[in-house]
Design a protein around this motif. Structure first.
Motif, PDB file in Angstrom:
ATOM      1  N   ALA A 154       0.675  -1.183  -0.085  1.00 23.29           N
ATOM      2  CA  ALA A 154       0.087   0.098   0.048  1.00 23.29           C
ATOM      3  C   ALA A 154       0.885   1.321   0.021  1.00 23.29           C
ATOM      4  N   ILE A 155       1.880   0.968   0.647  1.00 19.31           N
ATOM      5  CA  ILE A 155       2.873   2.486   0.911  1.00 19.31           C
ATOM      6  C   ILE A 155       3.405   2.642  -0.441  1.00 19.31           C
ATOM      7  N   ARG A 190       1.281   4.041  -2.860  1.00 23.00           N
ATOM      8  CA  ARG A 190       1.252   5.638  -2.725  1.00 23.00           C
ATOM      9  C   ARG A 190       2.421   6.384  -3.225  1.00 23.00           C
ATOM     10  N   ARG A 191       3.461   5.828  -2.948  1.00 22.94           N
ATOM     11  CA  ARG A 191       4.755   6.474  -3.224  1.00 22.94           C
ATOM     12  C   ARG A 191       4.848   6.347  -4.759  1.00 22.94           C
ATOM     13  N   LEU A 245       2.062   6.898  -6.619  1.00 24.09           N
ATOM     14  CA  LEU A 245       0.957   7.983  -7.115  1.00 24.09           C
ATOM     15  C   LEU A 245       1.756   9.338  -6.776  1.00 24.09           C
ATOM     16  N   ILE A 246       2.452   9.371  -5.843  1.00 23.47           N
ATOM     17  CA  ILE A 246       3.038  10.676  -5.387  1.00 23.47           C
ATOM     18  C   ILE A 246       3.852  10.977  -6.650  1.00 23.47           C
ATOM     19  N   PHE A 249      -1.870  12.828   0.495  1.00 21.47           N
ATOM     20  CA  PHE A 249      -0.747  11.895   0.864  1.00 21.47           C
ATOM     21  C   PHE A 249       0.043  12.331   2.020  1.00 21.47           C
ATOM     22  N   TRP A 308       5.414   7.263   7.713  1.00 19.50           N
ATOM     23  CA  TRP A 308       4.110   7.111   7.424  1.00 19.50           C
ATOM     24  C   TRP A 308       3.445   6.717   8.610  1.00 19.50           C
ATOM     25  N   GLN A 320      -5.963   4.786   6.033  1.00 19.14           N
ATOM     26  CA  GLN A 320      -5.032   5.201   4.754  1.00 19.14           C
ATOM     27  C   GLN A 320      -3.699   5.552   5.502  1.00 19.14           C
ATOM     28  N   TRP A 321      -2.637   5.242   4.680  1.00 19.51           N
ATOM     29  CA  TRP A 321      -1.307   5.384   4.888  1.00 19.51           C
ATOM     30  C   TRP A 321      -1.044   6.903   4.504  1.00 19.51           C
ATOM     31  N   MET A 322      -0.579   7.615   5.580  1.00 23.19           N
ATOM     32  CA  MET A 322      -0.206   8.886   5.070  1.00 23.19           C
ATOM     33  C   MET A 322       1.268   9.491   5.825  1.00 23.19           C
TER      34      MET A 322
END
Length: 120
Positions: free
Chosen positions: A7-8, A11-12, A14-15, A30, A102, A108-110
């Motif tokens: 998941a992390i 997200r990375r 996507l960043i 994020f 994180w 959700q991971w932020m």
């Protein structure tokens, strides 16, 4: 259910896409509201609003070249509520290492903090 590391990592990615398309507002989800960022040149950027504005300012620069963060490792705590990501970053003719902390917020991971060190 997606494993925390996966998941992390997603997200990375996507960043990285948001940075490549110069989408500063798209980075907002994020970062935790109280996130802290130390850029490669030093200093401290506090809070998601200031972080998003810092990205927006960079994106307005005519010679901006997208930064890419490439994780080397993602370690997750036993409770699967916090994680540490380390890796390398490149962009704008510079490169270095980074550490991102994180935390899981409402499922959700932020990012709660990031530190970038310019090495080249």
């Amino acid at each position: 259910m997606t494993a925390p590391r996966d998941a992390i990592a997603a997200r990375r990615r996507l960043i990285n896409k948001r940075i490549a398309t110069r989408d500063a507002q798209g980075l907002r989800p994020f970062f935790a509201p109280d996130a802290q960022l130390i850029p490669g040149g030093g200093g401290l950027i506090l809070g998601v609003d200031a972080i998003v504005e810092a990205f927006a300012a960079q994106f307005r620069e005519p010679g901006f070249v997208a930064y890419v963060r490439a994780p080397d490792s993602i370690e997750v705590d036993a409770a699967e509520e916090r994680a540490a990501e380390t890796g390398r970053w490149t962009g704008n003719g510079m490169s270095g290492t980074y550490l991102a902390a994180w935390r899981k917020v409402t499922g959700q991971w932020m990012i709660e903090s990031e530190l970038f060190v310019t090495l080249a």
